[in-house]
Design an enzyme around this catalytic site. Structure first.
Site, PDB file in Angstrom:
ATOM      1  N   SER A  94     -29.232 -15.665  68.396  1.00  0.00           N
ATOM      2  CA  SER A  94     -28.232 -16.207  67.481  1.00  0.00           C
ATOM      3  C   SER A  94     -27.589 -15.091  66.642  1.00  0.00           C
ATOM      4  O   SER A  94     -26.966 -14.197  67.196  1.00  0.00           O
ATOM      5  CB  SER A  94     -28.880 -17.293  66.607  1.00  0.00           C
ATOM      6  OG  SER A  94     -27.908 -18.026  65.900  1.00  0.00           O
TER       7      SER A  94
ATOM      8  N   ASP B 119     -25.795 -26.035  73.346  1.00  0.00           N
ATOM      9  CA  ASP B 119     -25.959 -25.428  72.018  1.00  0.00           C
ATOM     10  C   ASP B 119     -24.973 -26.056  71.033  1.00  0.00           C
ATOM     11  O   ASP B 119     -23.758 -25.940  71.193  1.00  0.00           O
ATOM     12  CB  ASP B 119     -25.722 -23.914  72.113  1.00  0.00           C
ATOM     13  CG  ASP B 119     -26.231 -23.152  70.900  1.00  0.00           C
ATOM     14  OD1 ASP B 119     -26.178 -23.711  69.789  1.00  0.00           O
ATOM     15  OD2 ASP B 119     -26.660 -21.996  71.069  1.00  0.00           O
TER      16      ASP B 119
ATOM     17  N   HIS C 150     -29.933 -24.890  70.903  1.00  0.00           N
ATOM     18  CA  HIS C 150     -30.034 -23.630  70.150  1.00  0.00           C
ATOM     19  C   HIS C 150     -31.501 -23.239  69.974  1.00  0.00           C
ATOM     20  O   HIS C 150     -32.053 -23.272  68.876  1.00  0.00           O
ATOM     21  CB  HIS C 150     -29.333 -23.764  68.802  1.00  0.00           C
ATOM     22  CG  HIS C 150     -28.987 -22.444  68.181  1.00  0.00           C
ATOM     23  ND1 HIS C 150     -28.097 -21.552  68.749  1.00  0.00           N
ATOM     24  CD2 HIS C 150     -29.410 -21.846  67.038  1.00  0.00           C
ATOM     25  CE1 HIS C 150     -27.995 -20.482  67.984  1.00  0.00           C
ATOM     26  NE2 HIS C 150     -28.785 -20.637  66.944  1.00  0.00           N
TER      27      HIS C 150
END
Length: 256
Positions: free
Chosen positions: A127, A198, A231
């Site tokens: 991320s 995601d 995610h």
């Protein structure tokens, strides 16, 4: 360790201080051939990835897992969180926090600076950590940070999971003006992985980042997409990371 940089407030230049948190290290279980700094995501810390990386069948890699500074984050309305840089929104038109990006990339390079000369160096992350890993790749290619200071590390591999490329729009023009950039780009393999499900960093950001890097000249780039992945990471994705690092860093082999 802290880094400071200038910013303008009320017509005067002030320094932002970046106090980085605790760093966790996974020692190699076999012959030390490579060192990889691995960067966590927004609101996380180095400990969570330390625990996962310790279980990977990569005995020849030393992992360094730093913790980002705690700082006010615009996307959280100024509420403080661990973060490698400030972010207001995930948008192609959102301004990049160049000062924060430079400070974190410099912290990564500093962590790598004490490694032996014969050890291959890499940067990876998840991320926001992936964003710093990719930003480090561009600093390596350009030979300098955005602030003009020289970038000291000789990177051999970059991994980004569920992330994005900061400063993507201006990258191509910057690289064209640097004579040595083409050679550095050609020598740097990059692995990008992103889940189509995601809902935090949308898949399109990973896909566009991959295209921006490729069009800028990064030819040794692999982009892996995962249907249904949100995610977070999954074993299949980490298996891909393991086999890719083993190949690109020419490691002597995985243990099972």
């Amino acid at each position: 360790m802290s880094f400071t940089g200038p910013s303008v407030s009320g017509g005067r230049t002030v320094k932002r201080a970046f106090e980085f948190g605790r760093t966790y290290v996974v020692r190699p279980k076999g012959k030390h051939q490579a060192t990889v700094v691995w960067l966590h995501g927004l609101g996380d810390n180095g400990s969570s990835w330390f625990q996962l990386l310790e279980t990977l069948p990569l005995p020849n890699i030393k992992w360094i897992c730093p913790t980002a500074p705690t700082q006010p984050i615009s996307i959280f309305g100024g509420f403080p969180s661990t973060a490698w840089f400030d972010v207001g929104e995930l948008s192609e038109d959102a301004p990049d926090d160049l000062e924060g990006l430079d400070a974190s990339a410099a912290h990564v390079a500093n962590l790598l600076s004490t490694e032996p000369a014969d050890i291959k160096l890499g940067v990876g992350g998840f991320s926001m950590g992936a964003a710093i890993a990719l930003y480090s790749a561009t600093c390596f290619a350009l030979g300098k940070y955005e602030n003009g200071n020289l970038y000291p590390s000789n990177l051999s591999a970059v991994v980004g999971l569920s992330g994005w490329l900061p400063c993507a729009k201006t990258l191509g023009n910057k690289l064209e003006r640097v004579e040595e950039a083409a050679r550095r780009i050609a020598s740097l393999p990059i692995l990008l992985c992103h889940g189509r499900g995601d809902d935090v960093v949308p898949f399109k950001f990973g896909e566009k980042s991959s295209k921006a890097l490729t069009s800028a000249g990064f030819r040794d780039l692999m982009f892996k997409e995962y249907d249904g992945l949100g995610h977070y990471t999954i074993p299949e994705e980490m298996d891909e990371v393991c086999s890719w690092l083993t190949s690109k860093l020419a490691l002597e082999g995985c243990s099972s």
